[in-house]
Design a protein around this motif. Structure first.
Motif, PDB file in Angstrom:
ATOM      1  N   GLY A 590      26.660   9.035 -26.049  1.00 12.19           N
ATOM      2  CA  GLY A 590      25.694   9.194 -27.137  1.00 12.19           C
ATOM      3  C   GLY A 590      25.332   7.884 -27.818  1.00 12.19           C
ATOM      4  N   GLN A 605      20.973  -3.947 -26.453  1.00 11.72           N
ATOM      5  CA  GLN A 605      22.049  -3.089 -25.965  1.00 11.72           C
ATOM      6  C   GLN A 605      22.929  -2.729 -27.135  1.00 11.72           C
ATOM      7  N   VAL A 606      23.415  -1.491 -27.112  1.00 11.32           N
ATOM      8  CA  VAL A 606      24.299  -1.090 -28.203  1.00 11.32           C
ATOM      9  C   VAL A 606      25.571  -1.902 -28.058  1.00 11.32           C
ATOM     10  N   HIS A 609      30.030  -1.292 -26.838  1.00  8.70           N
ATOM     11  CA  HIS A 609      30.618  -0.891 -25.562  1.00  8.70           C
ATOM     12  C   HIS A 609      30.182  -1.758 -24.392  1.00  8.70           C
ATOM     13  N   PHE A 617      21.218  -5.071 -18.516  1.00  3.91           N
ATOM     14  CA  PHE A 617      20.479  -6.210 -18.996  1.00  3.91           C
ATOM     15  C   PHE A 617      19.748  -5.880 -20.295  1.00  3.91           C
ATOM     16  N   TYR A 622      13.166  -0.579 -22.334  1.00  5.27           N
ATOM     17  CA  TYR A 622      11.968  -1.268 -22.814  1.00  5.27           C
ATOM     18  C   TYR A 622      10.836  -1.110 -21.797  1.00  5.27           C
TER      19      TYR A 622
HETATM   20  P1  ADP Z   1      21.004  -1.285 -20.090  1.00 10.00           P
HETATM   21  O1  ADP Z   1      20.708  -2.089 -18.908  1.00 10.00           O
HETATM   22  O2  ADP Z   1      21.907  -1.920 -21.060  1.00 10.00           O
HETATM   23  O3  ADP Z   1      21.398   0.113 -19.751  1.00 10.00           O
HETATM   24  P2  ADP Z   1      18.645  -0.026 -21.205  1.00 10.00           P
HETATM   25  O4  ADP Z   1      17.417  -0.630 -21.768  1.00 10.00           O
HETATM   26  O5  ADP Z   1      18.491   0.908 -20.083  1.00 10.00           O
HETATM   27  O6  ADP Z   1      19.616  -1.224 -20.838  1.00 10.00           O
HETATM   28  O7  ADP Z   1      19.404   0.699 -22.375  1.00 10.00           O
HETATM   29  C1  ADP Z   1      19.585   0.040 -23.601  1.00 10.00           C
HETATM   30  C2  ADP Z   1      20.842   0.511 -24.263  1.00 10.00           C
HETATM   31  O8  ADP Z   1      20.679   1.862 -24.667  1.00 10.00           O
HETATM   32  C3  ADP Z   1      22.043   0.526 -23.397  1.00 10.00           C
HETATM   33  O9  ADP Z   1      22.688  -0.715 -23.428  1.00 10.00           O
HETATM   34  C4  ADP Z   1      22.908   1.616 -23.984  1.00 10.00           C
HETATM   35  O10 ADP Z   1      23.646   1.070 -25.048  1.00 10.00           O
HETATM   36  C5  ADP Z   1      21.905   2.563 -24.568  1.00 10.00           C
HETATM   37  N1  ADP Z   1      21.708   3.739 -23.700  1.00 10.00           N
HETATM   38  C6  ADP Z   1      20.682   3.943 -22.830  1.00 10.00           C
HETATM   39  N2  ADP Z   1      20.780   5.153 -22.258  1.00 10.00           N
HETATM   40  C7  ADP Z   1      21.862   5.764 -22.789  1.00 10.00           C
HETATM   41  C8  ADP Z   1      22.498   7.033 -22.597  1.00 10.00           C
HETATM   42  N3  ADP Z   1      22.018   7.953 -21.742  1.00 10.00           N
HETATM   43  N4  ADP Z   1      23.608   7.308 -23.324  1.00 10.00           N
HETATM   44  C9  ADP Z   1      24.098   6.385 -24.202  1.00 10.00           C
HETATM   45  N5  ADP Z   1      23.551   5.178 -24.391  1.00 10.00           N
HETATM   46  C10 ADP Z   1      22.453   4.849 -23.704  1.00 10.00           C
END
Ligand code: ADP
Length: 660
Positions: A590, A605-606, A609, A617, A622
């Motif tokens: 989540g 990125q969050v 974690h 990346f 985006y």
């Molecule tokens: P990444 O390559 O880090 O996955 P994204 O742009 O796809 O980059 O996603 C950005 C961030 O959003 C991720 O780093 C993650 O922290 C969060 N995120 C994306 N999809 C989910 C998901 N289904 N559940 C939890 N966190 C997600």
């Protein structure tokens, strides 16, 4: 000499009694009209009294009394009037006699008069009425008496009440003035001239100056407040006295020994110093009318002071700070505004976006602004703003709406922060990334080619070397594949940024694309169950590869961020007419509410974690969001920390396009 015997006395009494009886008979006869004249025996002389002469005496009397006296016939004609009555009306005798009395009664009194008149026919009546003559109204008291049976008329006596009414009115005005004086919320004092001696002061005045009645009355202003001379108060009174014109003072500061502690202090006051004049226009006294406004003045000063401080503070920040009312009219801005183009606002003080912004940023800014107004949410936009010298710099503009309890827009508070340096820096970074990606693309492609070649060569080899090399080669292939994907993503980002991402639109079945994508992913994934819960046949006109890319991104994220709960559910449905939606639901880690908006920003990125467990990346979402947006759709997330995430995107189903 006659002897006074008892008999004599008795005879005398008898004689007197007889004469008394005679006199009573005579009076009765006179009353009954049976006697015309009578003689009185007095010292042997006879004096003859005629009743006509008695009548004459009454007449003279009636003619000369101050009251009006009238005889009215039964049909209300004036058959007799004395002088007083026609003089009261200001008319000659001829204009009054033989006229109906009602000619001289004010219309508003006619009814009362008629009532009094008919009562009088039964006996007598009294009351107040108004007479009229010309356009003058005369208040009078009348008393009516029937003269029957002697005369077939009604006698009427008229008393002028004009003076009495005026006196009453004057008294009323005086009591009213007195009440006002006593009860006025203002402090009032009246001074005799020319010495400005207190003649009267109301309670509030005494309280205000903190002096008793005894300390004021009969004393001069200068005596009671010696400070008054120093502060020019007496001069002011002198001026009012000399010119006969009032002086109005607004929030003036007055100082005296207010607290009787020997110290000079006071307060702020609104006052009128007013001359009171007699009929000839001479100033006979002066009235001071004062309201204390110390609290208000001090409160306002405080506000002004804090406003000044805020203003200074606002001017000290390196941002433009502004405030606008609901219709966009600017109420405040700090000094940074002078660095912008002077045409930034129109005459009404409304921002002129066309002048202020770079033409390329104009449409998206207006769109963002309108959407903020519509949804009453904060507005945030990066755009280029024109400066004084005509050049453009990048700014981050933010506007926060103030919403009333009733939900109405009250004000906007806004800032514009110069982010030009960062922007330039970012652009450099982007350029660098773009260059690096381009440079890497060729070697990676050839590495991939060689690895594939080597793997193909090993397929039929059963020797030990082949067994040893095959697995590492497979790994190299996977990593090179990932590297290649990253580079494509970065190149996509720069394409998006430069507006070079052209969409290759065509008709295809969205539901089939989803099915194929899921199958492809399942082919490489053994850990997760991907279930298409709900599907619906739907043809759309879009870039199939790009939409596929979005699906891969979202499903791969769902897998990546849900290691424990391995079910992923997909739904295809119509959310609203004209749109089709695809949602991807996982039961993974989540996303915090605060982060949900940011994950669609590039390279976001969050934090907590990623570095430890997850590779990536921060550009997948985006790119996905941009692709969907460019198709006229929307992407959104609904998520709860540790419960999972639901990503939904919508796309327009344009039947018109589909049928052509
Ligand atoms: P990444 O390559 O880090 O996955 P994204 O742009 O796809 O980059 O996603 C950005 C961030 O959003 C991720 O780093 C993650 O922290 C969060 N995120 C994306 N999809 C989910 C998901 N289904 N559940 C939890 N966190 C997600």
């Amino acid at each position: 000499m006659e002897k006074h015997t008892t008999n004599n006395y008795l005879e005398r009494i008898e004689e007197l009694e007889n004469r008394l009886a005679e006199a009573e008979d005579l009076i009765d006869a006179i009353k009954a009209g049976e006697v015309d004249a009578f003689a009185l025996n007095k010292n042997d002389t006879h004096e003859v009294f005629t009743l006509q002469s008695g009548d004459f005496a009454y007449r003279v009397m009636v003619e000369n009394i101050n009251e009006g006296a009238l005889n009215l016939s039964n049909d209300q004609l004036i058959v007799y009037t004395n002088k007083s009555f026609y003089e009261l009306l200001g008319l000659p005798y001829e204009s009054v006699i033989a006229n109906s009395i009602t000619t001289f009664i004010h219309p508003s009194s006619i009814q009362i008069f008629q009532r009094l008149f008919s009562e009088a026919l039964q006996g007598e009546s009294k009351g107040e009425i108004n007479l009229k003559t010309g356009d003058k109204i005369i208040p009078v008291y009348i008393s009516l008496t029937s003269l029957q049976p002697h005369l077939p008329t009604v006698g009427m006596v008229v008393t002028d009440l004009t003076e009495k009414k005026e006196v009453e009115k004057e008294r009323e005005v005086k009591t009213m003035l007195h009440k006002i004086f006593k009860q006025s919320p203002a402090a009032i004092a009246i001074f005799e001239v020319p010495g400005f001696v207190f003649v009267s002061a109301n309670h509030i005045y005494m309280k205000l100056v903190n002096r008793t009645e005894e300390e004021l009355l009969g004393k001069s202003l200068a005596e009671v407040f010696p400070e008054a001379i120093k502060y020019g108060v007496i001069e002011r009174y002198q001026k009012v006295y000399e010119t006969g014109e009032a002086i109005e003072l607004f929030e003036f500061e007055s100082k005296w020994n207010r607290n009787r502690d020997g110290k000079i202090d006071g307060g702020y006051f609104n006052a009128v110093i007013q001359p009171i004049k007699d009929d000839k226009g001479n100033v006979v006294s002066i009235m001071n009318h004062t309201i204390e406004v110390t609290d208000q003045v001090l409160a306002r000063r405080k506000i002004e002071q804090s406003e000044n401080e805020l203003n200074e503070l606002a001017n000290a920040v390196p941002q433009l700070v502004w405030m606008a009312n609901a219709d966009g009219r600017i109420l405040y801005y700090n000094k940074r505004i002078y660095e912008f183009t002077p045409d930034a606002q129109d005459q009404q003080g409304v921002w002129v976006w066309e002048e202020l912004l770079h033409p390329d940023d104009l449409p998206s800014t207006i769109e963002a602004w309108n959407s903020s107004i519509k949804n009453k949410v904060a507005y945030e936009k990066e755009h280029r703003i024109k400066l004084k010298d005509g050049s453009y710099r990048w700014f981050l503009s933010r506007g926060y709406p103030q919403i009333s309890n009733e939900g109405a827009l009250v004000k906007w508070y806004g800032t514009a922060t110069d982010i030009h340096a960062q922007k330039m820096h970012e652009a450099q970074k982007d350029d660098f990334l773009k260059m690096v990606s381009h440079e890497l693309k060729t070697p990676i492609t050839s590495i991939k080619g060689y690895v594939q070649l080597l793997l193909a060569m090993l397929i039929d080899q059963q020797n030990a070397v082949a067994a040893l090399v095959r697995q590492p080669l497979q790994r190299i292939d996977n990593q090179v594949e990932r590297l290649g994907k990253l580079i494509t993503d970065i190149l996509d980002v720069s394409r998006l940024e430069d507006g070079r991402m052209d969409l290759q639109k065509d008709f295809f079945r969205l539901d089939e694309l989803v099915k194929e994508t899921v199958q492809d992913i399942l082919f490489a994934t053994t850990t997760h169950h991907i279930i298409i819960n709900q599907t619906t046949a739907c043809t759309i006109f879009a870039d199939k590869n790009r939409i596929g890319q979005v699906l891969i991104n979202l499903i791969n994220n769902a897998i990546k961020y849900s290691r424990e709960n391995t079910v992923i559910e997909i739904n295809i449905f119509y959310p609203a007419t004209g749109y089709i939606a695809v949602s991807i639901k996982d039961y993974g880690i989540g996303i915090d509410e605060a982060e949900q908006r940011k994950i669609f920003h590039r390279f976001y990125q969050v934090g907590d974690h990623y570095s430890m467990h997850y590779t990536g990346f921060g550009i997948g979402l985006y790119i996905s969001a941009e692709i969907i947006r460019r198709h006229g759709g929307e992407i959104a997330v609904d998520s709860q920390k540790n419960r999972g995430s639901l990503f939904t995107f919508t796309l327009p189903v344009n039947n018109q396009v589909a049928s052509t």
